[in-house]
Motif scaffolding. Structure first.
Motif, PDB file in Angstrom:
ATOM      1  N   VAL A 103       0.849  -1.053  -0.042  1.00  0.00           N
ATOM      2  CA  VAL A 103       0.000   0.022  -0.022  1.00  0.00           C
ATOM      3  C   VAL A 103       0.837   1.319   0.111  1.00  0.00           C
ATOM      4  O   VAL A 103       1.831   1.195   0.887  1.00  0.00           O
ATOM      5  CB  VAL A 103      -1.182  -0.169   1.215  1.00  0.00           C
ATOM      6  N   VAL A 104       0.578   2.108  -1.081  1.00  0.00           N
ATOM      7  CA  VAL A 104       1.383   3.327  -1.061  1.00  0.00           C
ATOM      8  C   VAL A 104       0.357   4.414  -0.129  1.00  0.00           C
ATOM      9  O   VAL A 104      -0.835   4.690  -0.658  1.00  0.00           O
ATOM     10  CB  VAL A 104       1.559   3.736  -2.391  1.00  0.00           C
ATOM     11  N   ARG A 105       1.053   5.085   0.693  1.00  0.00           N
ATOM     12  CA  ARG A 105       0.277   6.001   1.526  1.00  0.00           C
ATOM     13  C   ARG A 105       1.310   6.684   2.352  1.00  0.00           C
ATOM     14  O   ARG A 105       2.468   6.683   2.510  1.00  0.00           O
ATOM     15  CB  ARG A 105      -0.761   5.477   2.479  1.00  0.00           C
ATOM     16  N   ARG A 106       0.504   7.740   3.102  1.00  0.00           N
ATOM     17  CA  ARG A 106       1.438   8.572   4.024  1.00  0.00           C
ATOM     18  C   ARG A 106       1.388   7.992   5.284  1.00  0.00           C
ATOM     19  O   ARG A 106       0.313   7.526   6.059  1.00  0.00           O
ATOM     20  CB  ARG A 106       0.857   9.994   4.154  1.00  0.00           C
ATOM     21  N   TRP A 107       2.658   7.888   5.848  1.00  0.00           N
ATOM     22  CA  TRP A 107       2.859   6.868   7.039  1.00  0.00           C
ATOM     23  C   TRP A 107       3.454   7.867   8.221  1.00  0.00           C
ATOM     24  O   TRP A 107       4.103   8.857   7.900  1.00  0.00           O
ATOM     25  CB  TRP A 107       3.845   5.766   6.929  1.00  0.00           C
ATOM     26  N   VAL A 108       3.253   7.527   9.516  1.00  0.00           N
ATOM     27  CA  VAL A 108       3.907   8.400  10.675  1.00  0.00           C
ATOM     28  C   VAL A 108       5.049   7.382  11.036  1.00  0.00           C
ATOM     29  O   VAL A 108       4.750   6.074  11.494  1.00  0.00           O
ATOM     30  CB  VAL A 108       3.020   8.702  11.643  1.00  0.00           C
ATOM     31  N   SER A 109       6.254   7.898  10.640  1.00  0.00           N
ATOM     32  CA  SER A 109       7.384   7.003  11.276  1.00  0.00           C
ATOM     33  C   SER A 109       7.610   7.152  13.019  1.00  0.00           C
ATOM     34  O   SER A 109       7.723   8.269  13.407  1.00  0.00           O
ATOM     35  CB  SER A 109       8.601   7.461  10.611  1.00  0.00           C
ATOM     36  N   LEU A 154      11.363  -0.687  18.810  1.00  0.00           N
ATOM     37  CA  LEU A 154      10.862  -0.930  17.420  1.00  0.00           C
ATOM     38  C   LEU A 154      10.740   0.289  16.579  1.00  0.00           C
ATOM     39  O   LEU A 154      10.319   1.326  16.961  1.00  0.00           O
ATOM     40  CB  LEU A 154       9.397  -1.430  17.740  1.00  0.00           C
ATOM     41  N   SER A 155      11.278   0.482  15.570  1.00  0.00           N
ATOM     42  CA  SER A 155      10.941   1.216  14.388  1.00  0.00           C
ATOM     43  C   SER A 155       9.800   0.856  13.599  1.00  0.00           C
ATOM     44  O   SER A 155       9.921  -0.015  12.912  1.00  0.00           O
ATOM     45  CB  SER A 155      12.179   1.804  13.508  1.00  0.00           C
ATOM     46  N   VAL A 156       8.767   1.781  13.503  1.00  0.00           N
ATOM     47  CA  VAL A 156       7.337   1.191  12.753  1.00  0.00           C
ATOM     48  C   VAL A 156       6.882   2.351  11.951  1.00  0.00           C
ATOM     49  O   VAL A 156       7.296   3.523  12.077  1.00  0.00           O
ATOM     50  CB  VAL A 156       6.440   0.650  13.810  1.00  0.00           C
ATOM     51  N   LEU A 157       5.996   1.791  11.232  1.00  0.00           N
ATOM     52  CA  LEU A 157       5.190   2.987  10.150  1.00  0.00           C
ATOM     53  C   LEU A 157       3.726   2.807  10.436  1.00  0.00           C
ATOM     54  O   LEU A 157       3.268   1.621  10.442  1.00  0.00           O
ATOM     55  CB  LEU A 157       5.397   2.585   8.600  1.00  0.00           C
ATOM     56  N   ILE A 158       3.133   3.823  11.176  1.00  0.00           N
ATOM     57  CA  ILE A 158       1.770   3.708  11.489  1.00  0.00           C
ATOM     58  C   ILE A 158       0.847   4.736  10.347  1.00  0.00           C
ATOM     59  O   ILE A 158       1.378   5.732  10.157  1.00  0.00           O
ATOM     60  CB  ILE A 158       1.522   4.223  12.708  1.00  0.00           C
ATOM     61  N   PRO A 159      -0.243   4.018  10.051  1.00  0.00           N
ATOM     62  CA  PRO A 159      -1.238   5.062   8.985  1.00  0.00           C
ATOM     63  C   PRO A 159      -1.342   6.292   9.960  1.00  0.00           C
ATOM     64  O   PRO A 159      -1.446   6.452  11.093  1.00  0.00           O
ATOM     65  CB  PRO A 159      -2.532   4.358   8.844  1.00  0.00           C
ATOM     66  N   GLU A 160      -1.169   7.512   9.087  1.00  0.00           N
ATOM     67  CA  GLU A 160      -1.361   8.776   9.837  1.00  0.00           C
ATOM     68  C   GLU A 160      -2.444   9.101  10.794  1.00  0.00           C
ATOM     69  O   GLU A 160      -2.312   9.694  11.931  1.00  0.00           O
ATOM     70  CB  GLU A 160      -1.156  10.018   8.669  1.00  0.00           C
ATOM     71  N   GLU A 161      -3.726   8.309  10.212  1.00  0.00           N
ATOM     72  CA  GLU A 161      -4.865   8.501  10.864  1.00  0.00           C
ATOM     73  C   GLU A 161      -4.825   7.704  12.376  1.00  0.00           C
ATOM     74  O   GLU A 161      -5.699   7.941  13.107  1.00  0.00           O
ATOM     75  CB  GLU A 161      -6.006   8.233  10.254  1.00  0.00           C
ATOM     76  N   VAL A 173       6.205  10.071   6.239  1.00  0.00           N
ATOM     77  CA  VAL A 173       6.771   9.803   5.057  1.00  0.00           C
ATOM     78  C   VAL A 173       5.736   9.218   4.064  1.00  0.00           C
ATOM     79  O   VAL A 173       4.773   8.482   4.573  1.00  0.00           O
ATOM     80  CB  VAL A 173       7.852   8.381   5.251  1.00  0.00           C
ATOM     81  N   LEU A 174       6.033   9.293   2.665  1.00  0.00           N
ATOM     82  CA  LEU A 174       5.188   8.557   1.802  1.00  0.00           C
ATOM     83  C   LEU A 174       6.000   7.713   1.046  1.00  0.00           C
ATOM     84  O   LEU A 174       6.859   7.877   0.278  1.00  0.00           O
ATOM     85  CB  LEU A 174       4.682   9.906   0.571  1.00  0.00           C
ATOM     86  N   LYS A 175       5.403   6.423   0.999  1.00  0.00           N
ATOM     87  CA  LYS A 175       6.257   5.319   0.575  1.00  0.00           C
ATOM     88  C   LYS A 175       5.212   4.062   0.477  1.00  0.00           C
ATOM     89  O   LYS A 175       4.052   3.886   1.325  1.00  0.00           O
ATOM     90  CB  LYS A 175       7.267   5.015   1.385  1.00  0.00           C
ATOM     91  N   PRO A 176       5.588   3.195  -0.311  1.00  0.00           N
ATOM     92  CA  PRO A 176       5.030   1.516  -0.223  1.00  0.00           C
ATOM     93  C   PRO A 176       5.451   0.833   0.984  1.00  0.00           C
ATOM     94  O   PRO A 176       6.519   1.164   1.232  1.00  0.00           O
ATOM     95  CB  PRO A 176       5.385   1.002  -1.439  1.00  0.00           C
ATOM     96  N   ALA A 177       4.599   0.093   1.661  1.00  0.00           N
ATOM     97  CA  ALA A 177       4.809  -0.994   2.327  1.00  0.00           C
ATOM     98  C   ALA A 177       3.878  -2.006   2.358  1.00  0.00           C
ATOM     99  O   ALA A 177       2.846  -1.882   1.965  1.00  0.00           O
ATOM    100  CB  ALA A 177       4.657  -0.080   3.880  1.00  0.00           C
ATOM    101  N   PRO A 178       4.528  -3.387   2.891  1.00  0.00           N
ATOM    102  CA  PRO A 178       3.624  -4.367   2.615  1.00  0.00           C
ATOM    103  C   PRO A 178       2.289  -4.404   3.182  1.00  0.00           C
ATOM    104  O   PRO A 178       2.263  -3.723   4.295  1.00  0.00           O
ATOM    105  CB  PRO A 178       4.555  -5.430   3.155  1.00  0.00           C
ATOM    106  N   TRP A 179       1.212  -4.534   2.440  1.00  0.00           N
ATOM    107  CA  TRP A 179      -0.147  -4.376   2.917  1.00  0.00           C
ATOM    108  C   TRP A 179      -0.369  -5.664   3.718  1.00  0.00           C
ATOM    109  O   TRP A 179      -0.518  -6.768   3.474  1.00  0.00           O
ATOM    110  CB  TRP A 179      -1.005  -4.307   1.953  1.00  0.00           C
ATOM    111  N   ARG A 180      -1.163  -5.261   5.045  1.00  0.00           N
ATOM    112  CA  ARG A 180      -1.467  -6.161   6.139  1.00  0.00           C
ATOM    113  C   ARG A 180      -3.059  -5.686   6.362  1.00  0.00           C
ATOM    114  O   ARG A 180      -2.862  -4.630   7.274  1.00  0.00           O
ATOM    115  CB  ARG A 180      -0.550  -6.518   7.127  1.00  0.00           C
TER     116      ARG A 180
END
Length: 214
Positions: free
Chosen positions: A128-134, A169-176, A201-208
């Motif tokens: 999924v390509v979306r805006r994440w919060v690192s 843990l370093s994670v990406l969380i959907p902004e909302e 960050v705007l990037k693709p990440a494996p979708w789950r």
């Protein structure tokens, strides 16, 4: 920003149906030029095959497909439908058929090309390509597994785990989901886990899909 889905990388799969071999291949593609290049690569690699059927669909761009000599509507369109049903864009797919001497009929061809495209996409995976919060999440070893579960419950993705006296843990969380995620960990840990934001960050990440709490 509206999120969208793409193949995570190249993928391929093989299907044998009544002695015909179907070789499905999928790639991500950001442009029509790149999609056409992948198709030509497959044609050159499998120059001796009876058919090299293909499709591609680009976000805010063209959608194309070809039956490459198969009966009309039995290959390219069914392949394309796989990606449309899955909501996957910026993708190109080629299914190569080595004819085995037995006719499959219209229904058989549709099923074979559909399955080949789906198997190749499954092999590639979806991002999924979306805006994440690192975010960086420090926790104890006792809190580690539950913290990971909270990442999944909020639709997040692990990027890195650093093991030391404690775990980071370093994670990406959907902004909302960023604020609810941080609040949930702070509450569940009685204030011992404070999440640190490292930017967006705007990037693709494996979708789950998010894991719902029972």
């Amino acid at each position: 920003m509206t999120e969208y889905y793409i193949p995570s990388g190249p993928g391929q799969a093989e299907l044998v149906e009544k002695r015909s071999r179907f070789l499905g291949r999928v790639w991500p593609a950001d442009s029509e030029e790149e999609a056409r290049r992948r198709i030509e690569e497959a044609r050159k690699l499998h120059y001796d095959a009876r058919h090299n059927c293909w499709c591609y669909l680009l976000r805010n761009g063209p959608v194309r497909y070809s039956d490459d000599g198969e009966p009309q509507g039995t290959a390219g369109q069914p392949m394309l439908s796989v990606f449309q049903r899955e909501g996957v864009e910026n993708a190109v797919c080629v299914v190569t058929r080595y004819f085995g001497g037995v006719l499959l009929g219209t229904g058989g061809l549709v099923r074979a090309y559909t399955q080949s495209a789906k198997d190749a996409l499954d092999a590639a995976g979806v991002s999924v390509v979306r805006r994440w919060v690192s975010m960086e999440v420090p926790c104890s070893y006792a809190q580690f597994e539950e913290t990971r579960r909270e990442v999944s419950r909020h639709g997040g993705v692990e990027e890195r785990v650093d093991y030391g006296a404690d775990v980071l843990l370093s994670v990406l969380i959907p902004e909302e989901q960023a604020a609810p995620f941080a609040a949930r960990l702070l509450d569940a840990s009685a204030g011992s886990i404070e999440v640190l934001e490292a930017g967006e960050v705007l990037k693709p990440a494996p979708w789950r899909p998010p894991v719902h709490r029972e």
